[in-house]
Motif scaffolding. Structure first.
Motif, mmCIF file in Angstrom:
data_model
loop_
_atom_site.group_PDB
_atom_site.id
_atom_site.type_symbol
_atom_site.label_atom_id
_atom_site.label_comp_id
_atom_site.label_asym_id
_atom_site.label_seq_id
_atom_site.Cartn_x
_atom_site.Cartn_y
_atom_site.Cartn_z
ATOM 1 N N LEU A 190 26.235 1.206 -37.352
ATOM 2 C CA LEU A 190 27.157 0.097 -37.554
ATOM 3 C C LEU A 190 26.368 -1.201 -37.716
ATOM 4 N N ALA A 191 27.056 -2.294 -37.955
ATOM 5 C CA ALA A 191 26.391 -3.588 -38.090
ATOM 6 C C ALA A 191 25.716 -3.963 -36.772
ATOM 7 N N PRO A 192 24.604 -4.700 -36.838
ATOM 8 C CA PRO A 192 23.944 -5.148 -35.611
ATOM 9 C C PRO A 192 24.902 -5.945 -34.724
ATOM 10 N N TYR A 193 24.798 -5.725 -33.425
ATOM 11 C CA TYR A 193 25.683 -6.394 -32.479
ATOM 12 C C TYR A 193 25.301 -7.865 -32.311
ATOM 13 N N VAL A 194 26.327 -8.634 -32.021
ATOM 14 C CA VAL A 194 26.208 -10.075 -31.789
ATOM 15 C C VAL A 194 26.669 -10.348 -30.363
ATOM 16 N N LEU A 195 26.112 -11.389 -29.738
ATOM 17 C CA LEU A 195 26.546 -11.786 -28.394
ATOM 18 C C LEU A 195 27.620 -12.861 -28.522
ATOM 19 N N PHE A 196 28.806 -12.570 -27.974
ATOM 20 C CA PHE A 196 29.916 -13.522 -27.961
ATOM 21 C C PHE A 196 30.164 -13.977 -26.531
ATOM 22 N N LEU B 63 17.348 -17.846 -23.821
ATOM 23 C CA LEU B 63 17.486 -16.652 -22.991
ATOM 24 C C LEU B 63 18.033 -16.963 -21.605
ATOM 25 N N ASP B 64 17.600 -18.037 -21.024
ATOM 26 C CA ASP B 64 18.034 -18.366 -19.661
ATOM 27 C C ASP B 64 19.533 -18.633 -19.588
ATOM 28 N N ASP B 65 20.155 -18.980 -20.710
ATOM 29 C CA ASP B 65 21.598 -19.236 -20.726
ATOM 30 C C ASP B 65 22.417 -17.980 -20.453
ATOM 31 N N VAL B 66 21.797 -16.806 -20.645
ATOM 32 C CA VAL B 66 22.512 -15.542 -20.438
ATOM 33 C C VAL B 66 22.580 -15.172 -18.964
ATOM 34 N N ARG B 67 21.661 -15.717 -18.191
ATOM 35 C CA ARG B 67 21.548 -15.321 -16.789
ATOM 36 C C ARG B 67 22.873 -15.485 -16.038
ATOM 37 N N GLY B 68 23.300 -14.384 -15.424
ATOM 38 C CA GLY B 68 24.500 -14.402 -14.599
ATOM 39 C C GLY B 68 25.806 -14.180 -15.343
ATOM 40 N N LEU B 69 25.775 -14.197 -16.674
ATOM 41 C CA LEU B 69 27.004 -13.984 -17.430
ATOM 42 C C LEU B 69 27.458 -12.527 -17.324
ATOM 43 N N LYS B 70 28.747 -12.339 -17.128
ATOM 44 C CA LYS B 70 29.335 -10.991 -17.046
ATOM 45 C C LYS B 70 29.711 -10.571 -18.472
ATOM 46 N N ILE B 71 28.983 -9.592 -18.998
ATOM 47 C CA ILE B 71 29.092 -9.254 -20.420
ATOM 48 C C ILE B 71 29.496 -7.795 -20.603
ATOM 49 N N TRP B 72 30.478 -7.584 -21.467
ATOM 50 C CA TRP B 72 30.974 -6.238 -21.776
ATOM 51 C C TRP B 72 30.242 -5.678 -22.985
ATOM 52 N N SER B 73 30.024 -4.358 -22.969
ATOM 53 C CA SER B 73 29.465 -3.674 -24.133
ATOM 54 C C SER B 73 30.078 -2.285 -24.207
ATOM 55 N N SER B 74 29.853 -1.601 -25.324
ATOM 56 C CA SER B 74 30.495 -0.305 -25.542
ATOM 57 C C SER B 74 29.595 0.888 -25.263
ATOM 58 N N THR C 234 40.328 -13.528 -20.651
ATOM 59 C CA THR C 234 41.246 -14.626 -20.348
ATOM 60 C C THR C 234 41.174 -15.017 -18.873
ATOM 61 N N ARG C 235 41.075 -14.008 -18.004
ATOM 62 C CA ARG C 235 41.012 -14.265 -16.560
ATOM 63 C C ARG C 235 39.639 -14.715 -16.087
ATOM 64 N N GLY C 236 38.628 -14.519 -16.909
ATOM 65 C CA GLY C 236 37.282 -14.904 -16.516
ATOM 66 C C GLY C 236 36.509 -13.820 -15.800
ATOM 67 N N THR C 237 37.062 -12.611 -15.735
ATOM 68 C CA THR C 237 36.313 -11.505 -15.129
ATOM 69 C C THR C 237 35.270 -10.961 -16.099
ATOM 70 N N VAL C 238 35.398 -11.344 -17.367
ATOM 71 C CA VAL C 238 34.385 -11.067 -18.382
ATOM 72 C C VAL C 238 34.051 -12.381 -19.070
ATOM 73 N N ASP C 239 32.757 -12.729 -19.144
ATOM 74 C CA ASP C 239 32.325 -13.985 -19.757
ATOM 75 C C ASP C 239 31.969 -13.822 -21.230
ATOM 76 N N GLY C 240 31.724 -12.591 -21.632
ATOM 77 C CA GLY C 240 31.305 -12.380 -23.007
ATOM 78 C C GLY C 240 31.290 -10.906 -23.356
ATOM 79 N N ALA C 241 30.882 -10.614 -24.583
ATOM 80 C CA ALA C 241 30.851 -9.232 -25.053
ATOM 81 C C ALA C 241 29.799 -9.094 -26.142
ATOM 82 N N VAL C 242 29.333 -7.860 -26.319
ATOM 83 C CA VAL C 242 28.344 -7.551 -27.347
ATOM 84 C C VAL C 242 28.947 -6.505 -28.287
#
Length: 346
Positions: A155-161, A170-181, A209-217
């Motif tokens: 598939l297409a290369p994944y992007v960080l949202f 890189l340091d901006d990612v620290r601590g973010l709760k991120i979902w992936s498949s 929406t609730r903030g239990t996930v901060d981002g996704a890949v």
């Protein structure tokens, strides 16, 4: 009169077939009608079916003048474990998403690793080099299960949202709760200092929406698919955060029962479908990126220079770690990773 044969269940004795046809095999390559059963866990309307599987089947039927036909069983109609269903003989062909069967195909996850390829076409070419007959993954994971890979697809290369935090280094990612498949992307998230989160894809919007996930890949198509544009307003590209791979495979017993001419048509059609599918994926991904970047209130950051190098270095360390884990499990992880890195991307 034509005879319809389901190769998953019946094998004609060669002598009987010749007596029945009454002509040389070379001049009657398509005289015998063959019906092949193809299974998938994906729904019939899925874009992988529309732009790859259906294209492949139609091409084979057209080039054999209808001598080879297919019965398609999407949505796991004959079972969720496609490799096992093929092994049992119930299916002749299957769409094998190796990430769904990680315990059976651990080494094939090399195609899911970050920074493995810059596009779907590059990644598909690399995985085909490893899974084609005689390739390292063919010998390690597919052939021992009685499976033969007809084409390889990335598939297409994944992007960080992300939602509340813009990521520029890189340091901006620290601590973010991120979902992936998948597990490969989860390891990449951890390598970057993020926290991998597991929720079902259907719960992703509410979790963001609730903030239990901060981002996704995932690819840009995932942002649209999961309707996350209102909550994940930042995108980071310029590096490959991973991807997904899958294969059209055929039961080796079914393959062996086809004529040489039929095999040639199947092989040609499968590789043609691989190329057209990856071209569609890359073009669609590019168009979606432009659409997302043009939206009011949405920011797409393309990493460059030292910031990009920092991400790439960290993600490549993750690939080395993956290989080490495989090696410790008694699998040729380092050899597979090296083969993937050295494989031609065209």
């Amino acid at each position: 009169m034509k005879q319809t044969i389901s190769l998953a269940r019946t094998a004609l004795h060669a002598g009987t077939a010749m007596a029945f046809l009454g002509m040389a095999a070379g001049s009657a390559a398509y005289a015998q009608e063959v019906t092949l059963k193809l299974g998938s866990v994906l729904p019939a309307g899925h874009y992988i079916h529309q732009h790859l599987v259906d294209v492949f089947m139609a091409d084979v039927e057209q080039k054999t003048n209808g001598a080879i036909k297919f019965e398609s069983y999407p949505a796991a109609q004959l079972g969720k474990d496609v490799p096992a269903t093929m092994g049992s003989g119930l299916l002749d062909l299957g769409v094998v998403i190796t990430g769904h069967y990680a315990a059976k195909f651990p080494l094939s996850s090399v195609g899911e690793l970050p920074e493995g390829a810059g596009s779907a076409c590059q990644g598909s070419a690399k995985m085909w080099a490893l899974t084609q007959p005689g390739g390292i993954l063919d010998q390690a994971e597919f052939a021992p299960k009685g499976l033969r890979v007809l084409n390889a697809n990335m598939l297409a290369p994944y992007v960080l949202f992300t939602g509340s935090r813009k990521v520029e280094k890189l340091d901006d990612v620290r601590g973010l709760k991120i979902w992936s498949s998948g597990p490969a992307a989860e390891k990449a998230i951890a390598e970057m200092g993020g926290v991998p989160i597991k929720v079902s894809s259907t719960e992703l919007y509410d979790s963001a929406t609730r903030g239990t996930v901060d981002g996704a890949v995932f690819p840009y198509s995932g942002l649209v698919q999961y309707e996350l544009e209102p909550v994940l307003k930042y995108a980071v590209d310029g590096v490959n955060f991973g991807s997904g791979v899958f294969f059209i495979t055929v039961n080796q017993r079914s393959w062996d029962r086809l004529t040489e001419e039929q095999r040639a048509v199947m092989s040609e059609a499968a590789l043609a479908a691989q190329q057209s599918f990856c071209a569609y994926i890359d073009e669609n991904n590019s168009e979606l990126r432009e659409q997302v970047a043009a939206r009011d209130g949405y920011t797409v950051t393309t990493l460059e220079g030292p910031a990009q190098e920092e991400f790439v270095e960290r993600l490549k360390q993750g690939a080395v770690h993956w290989a080490g884990v495989m090696d410790k499990a008694g699998l040729p992880g380092s050899e597979v990773l090296r083969a993937h890195q050295e494989a031609a991307a065209d």
